[in-house]
Design an enzyme around this catalytic site. Structure first.
Site, PDB file in Angstrom:
ATOM      1  N   HIS A 122     -17.101  -4.274  -2.250  1.00  0.00           N
ATOM      2  CA  HIS A 122     -15.668  -4.578  -2.178  1.00  0.00           C
ATOM      3  C   HIS A 122     -15.368  -5.668  -1.148  1.00  0.00           C
ATOM      4  O   HIS A 122     -15.724  -5.556   0.029  1.00  0.00           O
ATOM      5  CB  HIS A 122     -14.885  -3.326  -1.824  1.00  0.00           C
ATOM      6  CG  HIS A 122     -13.398  -3.540  -1.746  1.00  0.00           C
ATOM      7  ND1 HIS A 122     -12.636  -3.878  -2.847  1.00  0.00           N
ATOM      8  CD2 HIS A 122     -12.531  -3.482  -0.707  1.00  0.00           C
ATOM      9  CE1 HIS A 122     -11.363  -3.999  -2.484  1.00  0.00           C
ATOM     10  NE2 HIS A 122     -11.281  -3.777  -1.186  1.00  0.00           N
ATOM     11  N   TYR A 177       0.857  -1.179   0.000  1.00  0.00           N
ATOM     12  CA  TYR A 177       0.000   0.000   0.000  1.00  0.00           C
ATOM     13  C   TYR A 177       0.896   1.233   0.000  1.00  0.00           C
ATOM     14  O   TYR A 177       1.715   1.405   0.899  1.00  0.00           O
ATOM     15  CB  TYR A 177      -0.890   0.035   1.246  1.00  0.00           C
ATOM     16  CG  TYR A 177      -2.142  -0.804   1.156  1.00  0.00           C
ATOM     17  CD1 TYR A 177      -3.388  -0.225   0.963  1.00  0.00           C
ATOM     18  CD2 TYR A 177      -2.092  -2.192   1.267  1.00  0.00           C
ATOM     19  CE1 TYR A 177      -4.545  -0.976   0.893  1.00  0.00           C
ATOM     20  CE2 TYR A 177      -3.237  -2.965   1.193  1.00  0.00           C
ATOM     21  CZ  TYR A 177      -4.458  -2.356   1.016  1.00  0.00           C
ATOM     22  OH  TYR A 177      -5.607  -3.114   0.940  1.00  0.00           O
TER      23      TYR A 177
END
Length: 679
Positions: free
Chosen positions: A395, A204
């Site tokens: 999601h 990330y």
């Protein structure tokens, strides 16, 4: 770079749809050998599909529950002087079989020197429930195959070889947007600039962005993803968070946007003040193209106009083979207009808070976790007339199979806001709501996520890594309110008690699991609020801020993929009769997940007690945790919705009792000109 080639092909779909006379189009393979166009006809429970294949032989498209042949609902067509089409199904990796119930209506077919084209109609929800798949909002995995020869009477089609593939689409058209043509809209890009990807399965990257100088108030109207062709297969998702900060922090955020290169998200290298960037502005995931607002709706940009000036771009990269030397320059193109629109929109994230206490046992076919957006939250923040839902992005990660955003009003369940019973991790596209869906004050939203972990031998936890799980829905709605987050956490103490834990140790105190779970959870809420207060008190970036950041982001030793879980779950220790005291992380990863333990956990995470979270964007990190967190509360009680059965004509079969051999030509539907057949 097949992914990038496919994305370039997708840019042609609007032109293709217009040429075919049907509403939507999709290029199913990178070379353009097979293109489909379609129009769903909800009023008549049907869909018209046109297949254009670069072959003079047979072509087939199938609707598959998982992208494989087994269980696929297939339509095969070809032209040999007359046009043919068959309603078929597959029982394995072999030639498909004819359905007993013929639900395909061939409308027309033709052939030229290079292509075979045929158009057919079939039900969206068929009465042949054994062999026909229902089509609609859910992700449809379209499998396809071609061959240069027509089928041979009595023998069937020749094997397609490598001319086959699979592509996920939303056949109801809810995932298809019209993006501005070049020069049609002003835009700017928030993106990465040669970000080096580490040799890690999951990474990330977070970077701080500042709105360009737009002079006057403008309205954001939508976005489109821009993928770097060199790294497109590795980009899993982007989330653009708007930053809500006090005036004395603007100079520091200017400096971040100007000179900070970005860092690994939520690590000690990420400036702690970036935690003020928590309100979702844009959410994109793999397989999607973007999202556009209705023509009368926009979002303000710039803090002086009620929007945000500073944003944090979170980029999630998935690199399962740990390839090296990768540098990414992907981003998000933001469209805006200077002609202000009459209505302003907002984004609301709903679901299970991203936490390691979201647990999914190994070896499960369909394990459900549920989260609650409480009616007390919508009652507090929504206007009396409610809000209109424009689009929803669902999601989850690799184990996700089903997502269902449920809607409860006055103790009764209404039809789902959105659902996907055939979720595809690699196709996460916002879906426009075709029906008018309005959320009123006091309404409760429940997000149920189903997971399959039959291929896993250890517990799956919530978290950021691709092998972790999430259960989230991002709702674009209007008119805009201050509400931007509404979800829940499970009560860890209750499920630890049911899993056989005798006592837990929190901050040096040994407590029963239920009360210990309360102390541990509420203590985490308070710790985060205290950190926010310390950051708010600082006028400049100092050594004290660095110390706050080190404490806030401290993590246990481990790989990039498990540090989040170890950091969260090592702050509690658990005791089980006859076993030594271990951290909660060690206990959960070492325990034996027999059926009694699975059943006990399922009862708690799908109907047990939860802590509510209700976030507004006035100041994202609240100075008092009780302004955002509350509980624990019982799972809401309500009258569940009873699904309506599809009305079938009297005498119709619901499935084939026997199976025919393939392509006995006497059973073919044969059409020489466009015609309609009674079903």
């Amino acid at each position: 770079m097949q992914v990038y080639t496919m994305r370039r092909c997708l840019a042609l779909t609007l032109l293709l749809a217009a040429a075919s006379g049907l509403q939507h189009s999709a290029v199913l393979d990178p070379d353009g050998d097979l293109v489909i166009h379609w129009t769903p006809e909800e009023d008549s429970n049907s869909i018209v599909i046109r297949v254009e294949a670069r072959t003079r032989g047979w072509a087939a498209v199938g609707f598959s529950p998982n992208g494989a042949m087994t269980g696929a609902d297939i339509v095969m067509g070809w032209v040999d002087g007359t046009a043919h089409a068959q309603d078929m199904h597959a029982v394995g990796n072999s030639a498909p079989l004819l359905d007993d119930s013929d639900d395909v209506e061939l409308l027309e077919g033709s052939e030229n020197s290079t292509h075979t084209v045929f158009t057919f109609r079939r039900p969206l929800r068929s009465c042949d429930t054994e062999h026909d798949l229902s089509l609609g909002m859910d992700t449809t995995r379209l499998i396809w195959a071609l061959h240069e020869s027509d089928p041979t009477p009595g023998r069937g089609p020749s094997y397609h070889g490598t001319r086959r593939g699979v592509r996920s689409v939303s056949l109801d058209g809810s995932g298809v947007f019209r993006f501005p043509a070049p020069g049609e809209s002003e835009s700017f890009v928030f993106g990465n600039s040669e970000v080096a990807l580490p040799e890690a399965v999951t990474y990330y990257h977070c970077s701080l962005k500042k709105l360009p100088d737009l002079r006057d108030k403008v309205h954001y109207t939508g976005y489109r993803v821009k993928l770097d062709p060199a790294t497109a297969p590795y980009v899993h998702h982007f989330v653009l968070y708007s930053c809500t900060i006090p005036a004395h922090m603007h100079d520091q955020f200017d400096e971040y946007a100007r000179s900070h290169p970005g860092s690994e998200c939520y690590s000690k290298n990420m400036p702690p003040r970036w935690s003020f960037c928590e309100s979702v502005g844009v959410a994109w995931a793999v397989g999607g193209e973007g999202d556009m607002l209705p023509d009368h709706v926009g979002m303000p940009l710039g803090h002086e106009h009620g929007g945000s000036t500073y944003f944090m771009l979170e980029s999630h990269f998935d690199n399962p083979h740990k390839h090296t030397g990768l540098k990414d320059s992907s981003g998000i193109e933001m469209f805006f207009t200077r002609s202000l629109r009459p209505v302003e929109a907002g984004i609301l994230s709903v679901g299970h808070s991203v936490t390691s206490t979201q647990l999914i046992p190994p070896g499960q076919k369909n394990f459900i976790t549920a989260s609650v957006c409480a009616g007390t939250c919508t009652e507090k923040h929504l206007p009396i007339e409610g809000v209109q839902i424009h689009s929803v992005l669902l999601h989850a990660h690799l184990a996700g199979r089903t997502l269902n955003l449920r809607h409860v009003r006055n103790g009764r369940e209404l039809p789902s806001v959105a659902h996907d019973w055939t979720y595809d991790f690699n196709f996460q596209q916002s879906r426009i709501m075709s029906q008018k869906v309005r959320i009123l004050p006091g309404d409760t939203l429940l997000l149920d996520c189903g997971y399959n972990t039959e291929d896993r031998t250890n517990v799956t936890m919530g978290g950021f890594a691709t092998r972790n799980e999430m259960c989230l829905a991002f709702l674009t709605y209007y008119p805009r309110t201050h509400l931007h987050g509404c979800g829940s956490y499970p009560h860890v103490g209750h499920y630890l008690k049911d899993l056989g834990v005798r006592a837990v140790e929190v901050t040096g105190l040994e407590l029963p699991p239920v009360s210990g779970g309360d102390v541990w959870t509420v203590g985490g809420f308070k710790y985060k609020a205290d950190g926010a207060n310390q950051l708010m008190a600082l006028k400049n970036e100092t050594e004290d801020e660095e110390n706050i950041g080190s404490a806030t982001n401290a993590s246990a030793e481990g790989s990039r993929d498990d540090w989040f879980n170890k950091a969260q779950l090592s702050t509690m220790k658990v005791s089980v009769e006859g076993s030594p005291t271990v951290t909660l992380y060690e206990y959960l990863t070492q325990m034996s997940w027999g059926q009694p333990a699975v059943d006990a956990l399922q009862a708690q995470v799908n109907g047990g007690q939860v802590f509510h979270r209700c976030q507004n964007d006035k100041l994202v990190l609240q100075s008092d945790y009780r302004e955002e967190h509350a509980g624990p509360f019982s799972y809401p009680e309500f009258e569940p919705l009873v699904a309506e059965a599809t009305a079938c004509p009297q005498g119709r079969t619901s499935g084939a009792a026997g199976r025919h051999s393939l392509l006995s030509l006497v059973s073919l539907t044969v059409v020489t000109t466009a015609s309609r057949l009674l079903l």
